[in-house]
Every structure is written in C-alpha cells, then in structure tokens.
Design an enzyme around this catalytic site. Structure first.
Site: not given
Ligand code: HEM
Ligand SMILES: [Cu+2]
Ligand SMILES: [Cu+2]
Lengths: 541, 200
Positions: A221, A368-370, A431-432
């Site tokens: 939030y 969901h959170f993306h 995930r992860r």
């Molecule tokens: C180019 C766009 C993006 C792509 C392709 C992308 C892709 C990914 C991928 C593949 C993961 C790893 C997930 C996993 O291993 O389960 C990840 C994690 C994450 N992403 Fe992105 N992402 C993008 C943009 C963003 C944006 C704009 C945000 C937030 C403002 C964001 C927030 C996060 C967060 C917080 C994690 C950590 C999740 C974790 O530790 O489990 N991402 N993202």
C-alpha cells in the site's frame, strides 16, 4: 513561489528511482530467458539468483522508495505552496539512502547476497547487504519526518482548514510507512545484522518470518498510495471532470492505512509457526481492506464518467469513447484499472485462507504481483512522471505519441508476461527456480508458457527504454520558449469548507492502529519468548 | 474506579463521530455501491469462517517445535522412522525430512482416497513443499514441525517440489510420490514409530 530547489530535489530522487528501474528491467528479461532454458549457454543458478535478488531489491525497494520520496517533496511543496522544510536534511537523507543502495549493491552484484529481496533466514547474506538496506530505510524515515512536520506546520498556520487532499494522502503514506517498516527494521536490527556479524549464534526463523510479515502486506500500500493519490488529485482534472467526493477520498486513504497494517499473516497461511485462529483473523482483515480499493475503483470510474459526459459523451457507454485517450494520465488510469480488475481477482484467490494452498509459492505469485505492482502501480508512476517532467524541467514533453506507445506496450507486454505466468503456477511450477530439471511429464507442459514470457518481457523492456529515452530527451532538449504550465490539482464536485478533525488529522488513527496491531501481532510475536524454540545458525547459499 | 463518567464521555465521542460520518458528502449511487461491496465481502468472509469452523478447512498451523540441528538424535525423525507408517489406530502418518537438496525418503507410495497425515521437518534452512495439482502444500521452517492432513483423490505419479528458495541448488530439490489405488496399496512392513507425534 520560486521552487527551483524543490524541483531539483524531486528530480534527483525520481532519476535514481528510474535508473534503478531500467537496470532491473534488463535483469528481468535476462531472467525469463535464463529460466526458459532456451539458451543453454546462459544457464547458471548463481548468476540467476544474484540477478533475481538484485532485480527484486531494485524494483521493490529502490524504485519505490526513491519515487515516493521525490513525489512527496513535490506534492508537499506545490499543494501547500510552501518550500520543503529543512532542505539540507532532505539532501542528507537522499545521500544516505543512495549510499545504502550502493553498499547493498556490491554484495548483491558479486553474488554475496543471493538471498532474494525477502532475505529469509537462516540463509545469510554478507552483512553489508543488511546494513545498506537499513541505511536506505533510515533515509526514507527522514523523509517521513519532513512530510509530517510540513503537515503539522501547515495545520498550525491554517487552523480549521482542510489540508489539501494530495498532502493529506502523502502525509498518510509517510505515517503508514513508519508503522510498516517497524517490523522489518526490528528483524534486521535485532536479528539479522548481529547474527550475520557473528555476535549472535542463532536466531529463530519463525520470529523473523513473523516480523517480516508485519511489513510485507502494508508495504504494497505504501507503493500504491502515490498511484491512488494521482487517481484522486490529477486524473479528474486531466480528464476534464471533478473529484467525486473529497471526504470519501480521505476516508479511503484512512481505511487503506488502518486495515493494511494488521493483516500480514496472509503471507504466512502455509507456515507452521502461527496458529490457525490468528491466520483466520488476518484473513478476514484482508477482505476488509478490499473495501477502500473497491470504493476507489468506483470513484475513479465515476469521475471519468463525469468528464466523458462533460465532453459530450452520450448513452450508457458513450462517455468512454469521448474521454481524452491521448492524455497520458487518462490512458494510464484506464490501463491501470484494467490490470487492477484482473489482478484483484487473482488477489482474492491468494487471500482465500484455504484456496491459497493451490498457488502458494508457485509461479502464480510472481505472475500476480507483476500484474498488480509492475502493472497497475508502475504504470501510474509512468503517468506521474510524464505529468511531472515538463513541470520539473520547465520544458514540454519530448514526445506525447511516444509516451502513448510506451503506455500501450507496457500494458500489452505485461499481459503477455503475466498470463502464462499465472498458468504455470496452476500447473504447479514453483516460483524462484532458475531451470527446470524435474524429470516429470508435467514439466513438459510448462515449455510453451515460458517461451511466451520471453516475448512479454521483450516488449516490456522495449517499453521501459522508450520511457527513459522520452524523459531524458525532455530534459536535454534546448529550451525553445518560456514554459509556463503549472501543476493542476483537481477540484471536487462539492468543495469542502470544513472537516471533522478525524478526516484532517492522524491522531485518532494512530491510536486505532496501535490497538489493532497489539491485537493482531501482540501474542503471535510474544509466543516466541514463551515457547521452547531452538534457533538456527547461519547457512550459506 | 468510576465507570459512569467514562461511559458518558466515550458515548458522547461515538455519537459525535456518527453524526459527522453521516454528514459526509456521498452520492446515492456510491452509497449503493458501498452497500453491495460490503455485502459481497461479508459473504466471502462468511464462507471462509464457516469452512474453518464447521468443515475444518484450515491451512497447516500446528505450532509444534523441534530442534532442527539435532534431528538425527530425535527418535521420531530418525532415519528408520521416516516414510509411510500405519499407526496402531489404523491412521497413516508420513514423516519426511527436507534438507538441501532433496526430500527424504526420495520416493514414497501412498493410497488414494485415504486420509494422510504428513509431518515435515527441515534439517537445515527454510524450504517449502508442494505436490502440484493437490493441496499438499506447506512451508517447512527450521525449528518447527509442519503437519498437514490431506487426501489424494487421483492415483498417479506426482513430483514433490521444493517451492521456497533454499540455496543455489534449489532447482534440484525434488522427489517422487506414487499415489496408488486404495485397493492395490499395501502398507510398508515397518514397526510403528516409538516416538509418536510428541517428540519431547
Ligand atoms: C521487463 C520487465 C520484467 C520482467 C521480464 C520481469 C521478470 C522477472 C522474473 C523472471 C523474476 C523471477 C521470478 C522467479 O524466479 O520466480 C522477477 C522477479 C521479481 N520482479 Fe520482475 N520483471 C520485470 C519487471 C518488474 C517490475 C517493473 C517490477 C516492480 C516494480 C518487478 C518486481 C519484481 C520483484 C519484486 C521480483 C522478486 C520476486 C522474488 O524474489 O520472488 N519486476 N521478475
Ligand atoms: Cu499481502
Ligand atoms: Cu528447498
């Protein structure tokens, strides 16, 4: 008022936020590529987890905190018509937070802090990671103090007058963040830092998770409130209409802050260290906090309808067509709401106490959170940036059509990225994970979805580059003529002259929050001191 | 202590609050919308609460501690006791240990359509376990026993996946479970655990 100093302050914060953002977007695309296994040469768990940890920290902590600080300074200065209080202090906080980011980045990028942005013990990162993250948060606390001081000073100088809505929401967010960050701050200061430095042998991961859960829900939030603020104070004006009800808006922000806090255990539904009664209590609270969001959805749509009709739209849906779709703020809010509807639906599944078992920690969760964070929230950060940049640099936006393309592609890319991600979760993908090695028929069905995600990520990356390019060009363009535009706050249908104190102040709400937090977290935290627990020593990764 | 003055003070405060709340500008349509959302949310909350209290649908939440560092000395989770066991009372208990990077034992067979009680513990860091397409899902937090009771409706071969990041080998952390038609399943020949579910 000459606000050159304020503009520089806001601009510096926003640039740090967006540089973190673009770096992390490149990492995001690398991650979807690596995890698909499409390019065998990329395959490396150690690089993958260093990257996901950095991407998560940059997006969830650096982009958001710096954006919110910059946004807050400019809102405070313009809505109160007052210089930012104690600018040297504000700059001190900026440099402190930036130093913290650099300090945390070194272990992150060298693979010494691959503990992900949630840093769950007992795997341990280099102490510099925890200390750097702490400095970032301390910097943000200074921002909170500045916001609250300006709020109180303005009230003293204008007794009995309603605080402008934009400032009310921003100060509310500062207060919310102080409450929110307390949980993780206690975890980091009293558990992780002493333990990672070897001053403590063992800590209880159950207590650590409970403290983290204190922070984990309200933090979203904290990220979202600037978007909601824009919904109420910018969107109606940009669309050509009015705010529906000033008091309802305030009530919404109050409900958001009050009910976001005592419900963090929906992140611990599947955990053994908390009992079911507490989980159910937090689960019920989780549904209550949906109320202010639903009210916001209604208000925004209603204010858009007013605007559409004022612009000549007729019939049940005719007003939608007559909205100014080429206005970046209006387009963003429409796309943001669309993503909120789908994301909200997924959120109900997550929140449902027992249904949660199906999707807990599966690929559904990042999907969901993306959608709701990188989509709904971040697209409003873009909208705010497009609106603020010309005001901050006193030059017109480099290209409005480019901005519109950027917003559409962000929406399309996000849909292509997150739809397969949700499906993968339902198909059981955790995930992860950096590769799929499970030798099982089920995992074959995952492949096509992973390929789709690469495409989604590519579109998003292109969109992110356009965004940065547009902002940089706007700022670097030689100024042609004097740029006179001023920030415009939306007006209400029925202007408010006076408000009851509880809609214009936080004293009552702080007391309410204190009581709710004591009820929902008191025993669950204290139990760790009565139970016969055995702690964990640090483990590498 | 004087109750009356307090009562009238807070009563007055509440009455004031209510009058001020009623004075808020609120559109007819918005009022209706709020009523509807409150009803819908009430419905959801009602269903979840009734399920929890009357149908026993709850997530795994048995707050039971264990010393993860000395599992090998622990009677219940000693190697011989792991896996599927039929208790004296005829119930089935499955004791599993999670450790980087597998679940032990690496393969188990259980009957379909039968109530199973899983007891999971970690010997090192945080793990999570999920059997896809089922609701056998729980976090395994070091220091705690994660107990969960479930029934698998469909026979088949299922993977058992770790779903919480536990280190660089996290991808490789998985094992197998065979769910066998109830009538074809035979209990493994093993003595019931001496430690029972209480490891104190
Ligand atoms: C180019 C766009 C993006 C792509 C392709 C992308 C892709 C990914 C991928 C593949 C993961 C790893 C997930 C996993 O291993 O389960 C990840 C994690 C994450 N992403 Fe992105 N992402 C993008 C943009 C963003 C944006 C704009 C945000 C937030 C403002 C964001 C927030 C996060 C967060 C917080 C994690 C950590 C999740 C974790 O530790 O489990 N991402 N993202
Ligand atoms: Cu949450
Ligand atoms: Cu694991």
């Amino acid at each position: 008022m000459n606000d050159a100093a304020e503009r520089k302050l806001a601009l510096s914060h926003l640039w740090v936020a967006f540089i973190a953002f673009i770096v992390a977007c490149f990492m995001g695309e690398y991650q979807v590529l690596e995890r698909s296994g499409f390019i065998p040469a990329l395959d490396s768990p150690s690089v993958y987890f260093a990257s996901v940890s950095t991407h998560g920290v940059l997006m969830a902590f650096v982009l958001t905190i710096f954006f919110i600080m910059g946004f807050g300074y400019y809102i405070a200065a313009t809505s109160l018509q007052q210089p930012v209080w104690n600018k040297p202090l504000a700059w001190g906080a900026f440099w402190l937070a930036l130093a913290g980011v650099v300090m945390a980045a070194v272990p992150l990028l060298t693979g010494k802090a691959s503990v992900l942005y949630t840093f769950y013990p007992p795997i341990v990162a280099h102490a510099a990671f925890y200390i750097g993250a702490t400095l970032l948060v301390v910097g943000s606390w200074v921002w909170c103090v500045i916001m609250l001081v300006m709020f109180i000073q303005w009230k003293k100088a204008n007794p009995g007058q309603p605080v402008p809505l934009a400032m009310f929401a921003t100060a509310m967010n500062a207060m919310l963040w102080l409450w929110t960050s307390a949980g993780v701050a206690v975890e980091v200061l009293f558990q992780l830092i002493p333990w990672s430095l070897g001053w403590m042998d063992a800590i209880d991961p159950g207590l650590a998770r409970t403290l983290f859960a204190w922070t984990l829900h309200p933090i979203v939030y904290f990220w979202l409130i600037p978007a909601y603020t824009a919904f109420y104070v910018f969107v109606p004006k940009q669309a050509g209409g009015f705010v529906f009800s000033d008091e309802m808006a305030r009530l919404t922000f109050i409900l958001l802050a009050v009910f976001a806090l005592p419900i963090g255990f929906h992140h611990l539904y599947m955990d053994p260290e908390q009992a079911r009664g507490w989980k159910l209590l937090h689960g019920i609270g989780t549904f209550v906090v949906a109320l202010p969001t639903l009210v916001t959805g209604f208000s925004v749509i209603a204010s858009l309808e007013i605007a559409g009709r004022l612009r000549g739209g007729k019939g049940l849906f005719g007003w939608i067509g007559s909205l100014p779709w080429t206005n970046t703020m209006v387009l963003s809010v429409i796309l943001s709401l669309l993503m909120l509807i789908f994301g909200g639906f997924g959120g109900i599944v997550n929140a449902s106490y027992a249904m949660n078992a199906m999707i807990h920690n599966t690929a559904w969760v990042p999907g969901h959170f993306h959608l709701i964070f990188a989509g709904t929230t971040v697209i409003m950060y873009f909208a705010i940036a497009y609106y603020f940049w010309p005001l901050l640099v006193k030059k017109p936006l480099f290209s409005n059509p480019m901005a519109l393309v950027q917003l559409w592609t962000w929406f399309i890319g996000m849909s292509i990225l997150t739809t397969p991600w949700h499906v993968l979760g339902l198909l059981g993908q955790p995930r992860r994970i950096s590769t799929v090695v499970y030798n099982n028929l089920l995992t074959l069905s995952w492949k096509p979805y992973e390929l789709m995600m690469i495409l989604g990520g590519l579109i998003l990356l292109g969109s992110a580059c356009l965004f940065i390019y547009n902002l940089a060009k706007t700022q670097l363009n030689p100024a042609a003529e004097a740029f006179e535009q001023q920030i415009e706050y939306a007006e209400t249908v029925t202007p408010v002259e006076s408000l009851p104190e509880w809609l214009n102040d936080f004293k009552l709400w702080n007391k309410v929050i204190a009581v709710l937090m004591a009820i929902s977290f008191g025993y669950p935290i204290l139990q760790f001191f009565f139970m016969d627990t055995s702690g964990s020593s640090p483990w590498g990764f | 202590m004087q109750i009356e003055p307090l009562k009238s003070k807070y009563g007055q405060l509440l009455r004031d609050f209510y009058t001020q709340l009623r004075a808020i500008h609120i559109d007819q349509l918005e009022r209706k919308w709020i009523t509807i959302t409150v009803i819908v949310i009430g419905l959801f909350v009602g269903i979840i609460t009734i399920d929890a209290f009357f149908h026993g649908i709850n997530p795994p939440s048995k707050v039971e501690t264990v010393d993860s560092a000395t599992l090998h000395l622990n009677k219940e989770f000693a190697e011989d006791n792991l896996g599927v066991q039929v208790n004296n009372s005829g119930g089935i208990t499955i004791r599993m240990v999670a450790g980087r990077y597998s679940f032990f034992p690496k393969h188990i067979s259980v009957p379909a359509e039968t109530k199973l009680t899983f007891r999971w513990v970690s010997m090192d860091v945080l793990h999570g376990v999920h059997i896809p397409m089922t609701n056998m899902s729980t976090m395994i937090v070091p220091g705690y026993v994660a107990e969960i009771t479930t029934t698998f409706p469909k026979p088949g071969e299922y993977p058992v996946l770790c779903n919480e990041y536990c280190g660089l080998g996290h991808n490789h952390m998985w094992s197998n479970i065979s769910v066998i038609a109830k009538e074809d399943w035979t209990a493994p020949v093993k003595l019931p655990a001496k430690g029972g579910s209480n490891n104190e």
